[in-house]
Design an enzyme around this catalytic site. Structure first.
Site, PDB file in Angstrom:
ATOM      1  N   ASP A   1       0.846  -1.204   0.000  1.00 30.71           N
ATOM      2  CA  ASP A   1       0.000   0.000   0.000  1.00 30.71           C
ATOM      3  C   ASP A   1       0.875   1.247   0.000  1.00 30.71           C
ATOM      4  OD1 ASP A   1      -2.419  -1.362   0.130  1.00 30.71           O
ATOM      5  OD2 ASP A   1      -2.747  -1.001   2.262  1.00 30.71           O
TER       6      ASP A   1
ATOM      7  N   ARG B   1      -0.996  -0.805  -8.576  1.00 32.27           N
ATOM      8  CA  ARG B   1      -2.353  -0.319  -8.255  1.00 32.27           C
ATOM      9  C   ARG B   1      -2.336   1.200  -8.367  1.00 32.27           C
ATOM     10  NH1 ARG B   1      -3.824  -0.761  -2.315  1.00 32.27           N
ATOM     11  NH2 ARG B   1      -4.354  -2.926  -2.725  1.00 32.27           N
TER      12      ARG B   1
ATOM     13  N   GLY C   1      -5.679   8.433  -4.018  1.00 31.32           N
ATOM     14  CA  GLY C   1      -4.857   8.796  -2.853  1.00 31.32           C
ATOM     15  C   GLY C   1      -5.744   9.369  -1.770  1.00 31.32           C
TER      16      GLY C   1
ATOM     17  N   ARG D   1      -5.409   4.235  15.592  1.00 39.92           N
ATOM     18  CA  ARG D   1      -4.267   5.083  15.910  1.00 39.92           C
ATOM     19  C   ARG D   1      -3.998   6.080  14.786  1.00 39.92           C
ATOM     20  NH1 ARG D   1      -1.712   1.116  17.526  1.00 39.92           N
ATOM     21  NH2 ARG D   1      -0.442   0.954  15.676  1.00 39.92           N
ATOM     22  N   ARG D   2      -4.081   5.580  13.550  1.00 43.92           N
ATOM     23  CA  ARG D   2      -3.878   6.469  12.401  1.00 43.92           C
ATOM     24  C   ARG D   2      -4.956   7.551  12.389  1.00 43.92           C
ATOM     25  NH1 ARG D   2      -0.163   5.405   8.466  1.00 43.92           N
ATOM     26  NH2 ARG D   2      -0.492   7.614   8.243  1.00 43.92           N
TER      27      ARG D   2
HETATM   28  C1  FAD Z   1      -8.792  -1.287  -3.560  1.00 46.87           C
HETATM   29  C2  FAD Z   1      -8.379   0.058  -3.070  1.00 46.87           C
HETATM   30  C3  FAD Z   1      -7.124   0.237  -2.540  1.00 46.87           C
HETATM   31  C4  FAD Z   1      -6.697   1.492  -2.100  1.00 46.87           C
HETATM   32  N1  FAD Z   1      -5.415   1.644  -1.654  1.00 46.87           N
HETATM   33  C5  FAD Z   1      -4.986   2.877  -1.328  1.00 46.87           C
HETATM   34  C6  FAD Z   1      -3.620   3.099  -0.996  1.00 46.87           C
HETATM   35  O1  FAD Z   1      -2.778   2.182  -0.972  1.00 46.87           O
HETATM   36  N2  FAD Z   1      -3.232   4.372  -0.684  1.00 46.87           N
HETATM   37  C7  FAD Z   1      -4.122   5.426  -0.709  1.00 46.87           C
HETATM   38  O2  FAD Z   1      -3.698   6.557  -0.437  1.00 46.87           O
HETATM   39  N3  FAD Z   1      -5.414   5.229  -1.013  1.00 46.87           N
HETATM   40  C8  FAD Z   1      -5.863   3.988  -1.320  1.00 46.87           C
HETATM   41  N4  FAD Z   1      -7.179   3.823  -1.670  1.00 46.87           N
HETATM   42  C9  FAD Z   1      -8.146   4.941  -1.498  1.00 46.87           C
HETATM   43  C10 FAD Z   1      -8.217   5.824  -2.716  1.00 46.87           C
HETATM   44  O3  FAD Z   1      -7.031   6.564  -2.815  1.00 46.87           O
HETATM   45  C11 FAD Z   1      -9.412   6.802  -2.617  1.00 46.87           C
HETATM   46  O4  FAD Z   1      -9.280   7.600  -1.503  1.00 46.87           O
HETATM   47  C12 FAD Z   1     -10.759   6.143  -2.572  1.00 46.87           C
HETATM   48  O5  FAD Z   1     -10.817   5.030  -3.387  1.00 46.87           O
HETATM   49  C13 FAD Z   1     -11.851   7.126  -3.002  1.00 46.87           C
HETATM   50  O6  FAD Z   1     -11.602   7.572  -4.308  1.00 46.87           O
HETATM   51  P1  FAD Z   1     -12.423   7.110  -5.599  1.00 46.87           P
HETATM   52  O7  FAD Z   1     -11.447   6.899  -6.690  1.00 46.87           O
HETATM   53  O8  FAD Z   1     -13.285   5.968  -5.283  1.00 46.87           O
HETATM   54  O9  FAD Z   1     -13.232   8.410  -6.018  1.00 46.87           O
HETATM   55  P2  FAD Z   1     -14.205   9.347  -5.199  1.00 46.87           P
HETATM   56  O10 FAD Z   1     -14.533  10.467  -6.122  1.00 46.87           O
HETATM   57  O11 FAD Z   1     -13.652   9.661  -3.865  1.00 46.87           O
HETATM   58  O12 FAD Z   1     -15.459   8.434  -4.998  1.00 46.87           O
HETATM   59  C14 FAD Z   1     -16.391   8.131  -6.033  1.00 46.87           C
HETATM   60  C15 FAD Z   1     -17.677   7.670  -5.393  1.00 46.87           C
HETATM   61  O13 FAD Z   1     -17.461   6.424  -4.727  1.00 46.87           O
HETATM   62  C16 FAD Z   1     -18.101   6.410  -3.457  1.00 46.87           C
HETATM   63  N5  FAD Z   1     -17.075   6.262  -2.422  1.00 46.87           N
HETATM   64  C17 FAD Z   1     -15.748   6.295  -2.605  1.00 46.87           C
HETATM   65  N6  FAD Z   1     -15.090   6.061  -1.461  1.00 46.87           N
HETATM   66  C18 FAD Z   1     -16.028   5.895  -0.525  1.00 46.87           C
HETATM   67  C19 FAD Z   1     -15.979   5.631   0.864  1.00 46.87           C
HETATM   68  N7  FAD Z   1     -14.822   5.490   1.517  1.00 46.87           N
HETATM   69  N8  FAD Z   1     -17.151   5.501   1.526  1.00 46.87           N
HETATM   70  C20 FAD Z   1     -18.334   5.640   0.893  1.00 46.87           C
HETATM   71  N9  FAD Z   1     -18.433   5.882  -0.426  1.00 46.87           N
HETATM   72  C21 FAD Z   1     -17.310   6.020  -1.121  1.00 46.87           C
HETATM   73  C22 FAD Z   1     -18.876   7.682  -3.361  1.00 46.87           C
HETATM   74  O14 FAD Z   1     -20.162   7.417  -3.814  1.00 46.87           O
HETATM   75  C23 FAD Z   1     -18.172   8.616  -4.303  1.00 46.87           C
HETATM   76  O15 FAD Z   1     -19.026   9.577  -4.799  1.00 46.87           O
HETATM   77  C24 FAD Z   1      -7.604   2.585  -2.151  1.00 46.87           C
HETATM   78  C25 FAD Z   1      -8.868   2.410  -2.697  1.00 46.87           C
HETATM   79  C26 FAD Z   1      -9.261   1.182  -3.165  1.00 46.87           C
HETATM   80  C27 FAD Z   1     -10.608   1.029  -3.780  1.00 46.87           C
END
Ligand code: FAD
Length: 241
Positions: free
Chosen positions: A64, A113, A117, A217-218
């Site tokens: 990650d 991946r 972020g 903690r985070r």
């Molecule tokens: C498999 C996976 C691994 C990841 N690994 C990392 C990593 O290693 N490091 C890192 O910094 N980030 C990681 N992330 C988090 C990522 O960076 C985003 O913060 C997160 O996925 C939300 O962004 P989005 O692309 O879905 O778009 P967004 O525009 O944030 O979301 C699109 C839509 O999806 C829905 N949605 C998205 N997230 C959520 C939520 N948490 N709760 C409820 N609804 C939600 C909402 O309806 C939103 O309108 C990971 C995400 C996934 C799916």
């Protein structure tokens, strides 16, 4: 360092459980949980222990990506492990970071991946505008696909999912060249659509006591992670969705 070793032990136990229960599952490790901020070498030893448990059954270890103070060390960790012959390991890039398109160029051939972020960073190094993050995501994904990477497209953003589908279609990539990834319980209908259309989808499931305590903690350190953790917790409470 004891805690970091205990977390490594949890990943090893999870890998053993996957094997016992015949699950098609991999692990995704958090470098700071494994000691990255304490001591790089300690962290590397812990990741190696997880890899040693994953390799005999050909399971993948995803590293990650955490906040920007860890990006260089995390990419270094990946590169060293790859250069030492570990083929089933890969990093994560965050499209919101301005450096990410350049990082994508430097990772040709890897399994990467790509996500938006989750961490809020100084404006000098991060795009804040949603449109700019999407543009960066698309450019980074193009770079990865053209660099012969296996791309793990981690987003619930339907606009980006559709753009990603166009990019794979334009390149005539078959479904074993990329996968989508989503968090358990989030936008399940979008995931179902992808699977119905023949694309691979991997679901990210947080688990275990260490995960929970670590996340709390985070959360205390950085309240901005709250939405992420809340969603994860929801995922755990309604399994199988
Ligand atoms: C498999 C996976 C691994 C990841 N690994 C990392 C990593 O290693 N490091 C890192 O910094 N980030 C990681 N992330 C988090 C990522 O960076 C985003 O913060 C997160 O996925 C939300 O962004 P989005 O692309 O879905 O778009 P967004 O525009 O944030 O979301 C699109 C839509 O999806 C829905 N949605 C998205 N997230 C959520 C939520 N948490 N709760 C409820 N609804 C939600 C909402 O309806 C939103 O309108 C990971 C995400 C996934 C799916």
């Amino acid at each position: 360092s004891f805690e970091a070793e205990a977390i490594a032990g949890e990943y090893v136990a999870a890998l053993e459980a996957f094997e016992r229960d015949g699950l098609d599952a991999n692990v995704s490790v958090k470098p700071t949980g494994l000691g990255l901020k304490l001591d790089y070498d300690l962290c590397k030893r812990n990741v190696e222990r997880v890899i040693a448990a994953a390799e005999p059954t050909n399971r993948f270890v995803r590293i990650d990506m955490e906040d920007s103070t860890t990006t260089d060390d995390t990419l270094r960790l990946f590169r060293e492990l790859r250069d030492e012959g570990h083929g089933r390991v890969g990093p994560v890039l965050q499209a919101s970071l301005k450096r990410t398109v350049a990082d994508s160029e430097s990772l040709a051939g890897a399994s990467v991946r790509l996500c938006k972020g989750i961490y809020v960073e100084p404006e000098s190094i991060q795009f804040r505008d949603d449109g700019a993050v999407r543009t960066s995501f698309v450019r980074a994904l193009e770079t990865l696909l053209d660099g012969d990477c296996y791309a793990a497209i981690a987003t619930h953003d339907e606009w980006l999912v559709d753009r990603a589908l166009e990019l794979v279609r334009e390149r005539s990539l078959t479904p074993e060249k990329y996968e989508f990834q989503m968090l358990l319980g989030i936008r399940a209908e979008l995931g179902d659509r992808l699977v119905a259309e023949g694309h691979r989808l991997r679901i990210y499931v947080p688990y275990g006591r260490q995960w929970y305590e670590y996340s709390l903690r985070r959360l205390k350190e950085n309240p901005k992670v709250a939405g992420y953790i809340a969603a994860d917790t929801l995922g755990r409470l309604v399994p199988g969705r």
